[in-house]
Design a protein around this motif. Structure first.
Motif, PDB file in Angstrom:
ATOM      1  N   ILE A 150     -11.663  89.233  -3.810  1.00 65.44           N
ATOM      2  CA  ILE A 150     -12.989  89.595  -3.299  1.00 65.44           C
ATOM      3  C   ILE A 150     -12.831  90.567  -2.131  1.00 65.44           C
ATOM      4  N   THR A 151     -13.113  91.844  -2.395  1.00 62.21           N
ATOM      5  CA  THR A 151     -12.966  92.880  -1.374  1.00 62.21           C
ATOM      6  C   THR A 151     -14.317  93.165  -0.717  1.00 62.21           C
ATOM      7  N   VAL A 152     -14.279  93.982   0.339  1.00 64.77           N
ATOM      8  CA  VAL A 152     -15.510  94.405   1.014  1.00 64.77           C
ATOM      9  C   VAL A 152     -16.453  95.082   0.020  1.00 64.77           C
ATOM     10  N   LYS A 153     -15.888  95.899  -0.865  1.00 64.33           N
ATOM     11  CA  LYS A 153     -16.716  96.607  -1.848  1.00 64.33           C
ATOM     12  C   LYS A 153     -17.448  95.625  -2.771  1.00 64.33           C
ATOM     13  N   ASP A 154     -16.772  94.553  -3.166  1.00 67.98           N
ATOM     14  CA  ASP A 154     -17.414  93.556  -4.038  1.00 67.98           C
ATOM     15  C   ASP A 154     -18.608  92.900  -3.335  1.00 67.98           C
ATOM     16  N   ILE A 155     -18.491  92.711  -2.025  1.00 68.89           N
ATOM     17  CA  ILE A 155     -19.571  92.063  -1.265  1.00 68.89           C
ATOM     18  C   ILE A 155     -20.725  93.039  -1.031  1.00 68.89           C
ATOM     19  N   THR A 156     -20.393  94.276  -0.668  1.00 66.06           N
ATOM     20  CA  THR A 156     -21.457  95.227  -0.310  1.00 66.06           C
ATOM     21  C   THR A 156     -22.171  95.808  -1.530  1.00 66.06           C
ATOM     22  N   SER A 157     -21.527  95.780  -2.709  1.00 65.93           N
ATOM     23  CA  SER A 157     -22.159  96.381  -3.890  1.00 65.93           C
ATOM     24  C   SER A 157     -22.887  95.350  -4.751  1.00 65.93           C
ATOM     25  N   LYS A 158     -22.904  94.077  -4.311  1.00 61.89           N
ATOM     26  CA  LYS A 158     -23.573  93.037  -5.103  1.00 61.89           C
ATOM     27  C   LYS A 158     -25.081  93.300  -5.170  1.00 61.89           C
ATOM     28  N   LYS A 159     -25.720  92.732  -6.193  1.00 63.48           N
ATOM     29  CA  LYS A 159     -27.179  92.795  -6.300  1.00 63.48           C
ATOM     30  C   LYS A 159     -27.736  91.458  -5.809  1.00 63.48           C
ATOM     31  N   GLY A 160     -28.619  91.511  -4.812  1.00 63.91           N
ATOM     32  CA  GLY A 160     -29.163  90.262  -4.273  1.00 63.91           C
ATOM     33  C   GLY A 160     -28.168  89.546  -3.378  1.00 63.91           C
ATOM     34  N   LYS A 161     -28.277  88.225  -3.324  1.00 69.78           N
ATOM     35  CA  LYS A 161     -27.456  87.434  -2.397  1.00 69.78           C
ATOM     36  C   LYS A 161     -26.025  87.208  -2.866  1.00 69.78           C
ATOM     37  N   TYR A 162     -25.830  87.174  -4.197  1.00 73.64           N
ATOM     38  CA  TYR A 162     -24.635  86.512  -4.722  1.00 73.64           C
ATOM     39  C   TYR A 162     -23.537  87.465  -5.189  1.00 73.64           C
ATOM     40  N   VAL A 163     -22.286  87.076  -4.897  1.00 68.33           N
ATOM     41  CA  VAL A 163     -21.103  87.763  -5.427  1.00 68.33           C
ATOM     42  C   VAL A 163     -20.691  87.010  -6.685  1.00 68.33           C
ATOM     43  N   THR A 164     -20.844  87.642  -7.847  1.00 69.78           N
ATOM     44  CA  THR A 164     -20.621  86.948  -9.115  1.00 69.78           C
ATOM     45  C   THR A 164     -19.380  87.431  -9.854  1.00 69.78           C
ATOM     46  N   ASN A 165     -18.807  88.564  -9.400  1.00 69.23           N
ATOM     47  CA  ASN A 165     -17.635  89.087 -10.088  1.00 69.23           C
ATOM     48  C   ASN A 165     -16.849  89.988  -9.135  1.00 69.23           C
ATOM     49  N   THR A 166     -15.638  90.350  -9.516  1.00 72.98           N
ATOM     50  CA  THR A 166     -14.820  91.241  -8.689  1.00 72.98           C
ATOM     51  C   THR A 166     -14.206  92.333  -9.562  1.00 72.98           C
ATOM     52  N   LEU A 167     -13.850  93.440  -8.908  1.00 76.58           N
ATOM     53  CA  LEU A 167     -13.256  94.564  -9.633  1.00 76.58           C
ATOM     54  C   LEU A 167     -11.824  94.261 -10.064  1.00 76.58           C
ATOM     55  N   SER A 168     -11.140  93.395  -9.304  1.00 79.93           N
ATOM     56  CA  SER A 168      -9.746  93.102  -9.666  1.00 79.93           C
ATOM     57  C   SER A 168      -9.394  91.656  -9.320  1.00 79.93           C
ATOM     58  N   LYS A 169      -8.201  91.252  -9.747  1.00 76.79           N
ATOM     59  CA  LYS A 169      -7.725  89.891  -9.493  1.00 76.79           C
ATOM     60  C   LYS A 169      -6.305  89.930  -8.920  1.00 76.79           C
ATOM     61  N   LEU A 170      -5.928  88.831  -8.296  1.00 72.58           N
ATOM     62  CA  LEU A 170      -4.572  88.698  -7.759  1.00 72.58           C
ATOM     63  C   LEU A 170      -3.707  87.894  -8.722  1.00 72.58           C
ATOM     64  N   THR A 171      -2.399  88.014  -8.510  1.00 70.25           N
ATOM     65  CA  THR A 171      -1.455  87.138  -9.204  1.00 70.25           C
ATOM     66  C   THR A 171      -1.389  85.810  -8.449  1.00 70.25           C
ATOM     67  N   LYS A 172      -0.644  84.859  -9.003  1.00 66.06           N
ATOM     68  CA  LYS A 172      -0.473  83.561  -8.324  1.00 66.06           C
ATOM     69  C   LYS A 172       0.245  83.753  -6.976  1.00 66.06           C
ATOM     70  N   GLU A 173       1.222  84.662  -6.951  1.00 64.32           N
ATOM     71  CA  GLU A 173       1.949  84.946  -5.701  1.00 64.32           C
ATOM     72  C   GLU A 173       1.016  85.596  -4.674  1.00 64.32           C
ATOM     73  N   GLY A 174       0.138  86.492  -5.164  1.00 62.87           N
ATOM     74  CA  GLY A 174      -0.822  87.132  -4.266  1.00 62.87           C
ATOM     75  C   GLY A 174      -1.756  86.118  -3.636  1.00 62.87           C
ATOM     76  N   MET A 175      -2.178  85.135  -4.424  1.00 61.86           N
ATOM     77  CA  MET A 175      -3.073  84.091  -3.909  1.00 61.86           C
ATOM     78  C   MET A 175      -2.436  83.345  -2.736  1.00 61.86           C
ATOM     79  N   LYS A 176      -1.135  83.113  -2.821  1.00 67.12           N
ATOM     80  CA  LYS A 176      -0.439  82.361  -1.761  1.00 67.12           C
ATOM     81  C   LYS A 176      -0.454  83.109  -0.430  1.00 67.12           C
ATOM     82  N   GLN A 177      -0.641  84.450  -0.492  1.00 68.93           N
ATOM     83  CA  GLN A 177      -0.637  85.251   0.741  1.00 68.93           C
ATOM     84  C   GLN A 177      -2.046  85.633   1.191  1.00 68.93           C
ATOM     85  N   SER A 178      -3.049  85.010   0.612  1.00 69.31           N
ATOM     86  CA  SER A 178      -4.422  85.315   0.981  1.00 69.31           C
ATOM     87  C   SER A 178      -5.134  84.026   1.382  1.00 69.31           C
ATOM     88  N   ARG A 179      -6.468  84.060   1.413  1.00 68.22           N
ATOM     89  CA  ARG A 179      -7.240  82.849   1.715  1.00 68.22           C
ATOM     90  C   ARG A 179      -8.187  82.560   0.557  1.00 68.22           C
TER      91      ARG A 179
END
Length: 211
Positions: free
Chosen positions: A76-105
């Motif tokens: 979930i990047t800044v672009k995903d939040i700012t380009s949403k329609k209405g209140k909700y973030v329902t999708n993202t442009l990209s995804k992380l790997t399992k290793e990437g998840m361990k280094q994020s929140r």
């Protein structure tokens, strides 16, 4: 007309979040210039006293295939939040790997988030997906029982321009956790917050449809 409708939408939210729905109620000074008076029965409190503000995390180095462009969890990047329609973030442009998840929140669905860097700073969103937020956003966890999440969402929508103005003097605008936690906002009773959210949901939907 679209610009006027957008202005109307902003001023409506601003008015209701700071003055409430009852125009006959007794008022008191908030002590903050841009807010002015608030209803006398409301509190004026710091965000950090009613939620745990947490920073996102970005795996380094950026673009490393070990972490990015995987298929494991939403990124979930800044672009995903700012380009949403209405209140909700329902999708993202990209995804992380399992290793990437361990280094994020990792944040769960229904979490309120806020962008905290760049020219699109101060834009709120509510997650409808589980995902990782990068270090350009913060999340609000462990909300107090006295605080309605969507009320805080609407409050943040009134702050976007103000936060940009305050931070633009520092070069690249940026909000750290302390700045976000120390922002003060008017807080009515839980019941009144729910009424305000219902009213604004209906009104903003009508304006968005017109736009």
């Amino acid at each position: 007309k679209i610009e006027l409708l957008k202005e109307k939408r902003t001023s409506l939210i601003n008015h209701v979040v700071t003055k409430g729905l009852d125009s006959n109620v007794e008022m008191k000074d908030s002590g903050v210039e841009w807010i002015g008076e608030i209803p006398s029965g409301w509190d004026f409190v710091k965000v950090g006293h009613y939620s745990n503000v947490v920073r996102g995390g970005s795996p380094r180095p950026s673009g490393d295939p070990r972490f990015f462009n995987g298929g494991f969890i939403h990124w979930i990047t800044v672009k995903d939040i700012t380009s949403k329609k209405g209140k909700y973030v329902t999708n993202t442009l990209s995804k992380l790997t399992k290793e990437g998840m361990k280094q994020s929140r990792v944040l769960e669905p229904e979490t309120l988030v806020l962008t905290n860097s760049g020219v699109t700073l101060g834009v709120p969103g509510i997650l409808k997906i589980q995902g990782c937020i990068n270090d350009g956003s913060v999340g609000f966890l462990d909300l107090s029982e006295k605080l309605e999440r969507d009320y805080l969402y609407y409050f943040w929508t009134t702050q976007t321009e103000l936060l940009l103005e305050q931070q633009s003097g520092y070069g690249q605008p940026n909000l750290n956790i302390d700045i976000v936690s120390n922002v003060k906002f008017p807080l009515p009773s839980k019941n009144k917050q729910q009424q305000i959210v219902e009213y604004l949901d209906k009104q903003t939907e009508e304006i968005d449809t017109l736009i």
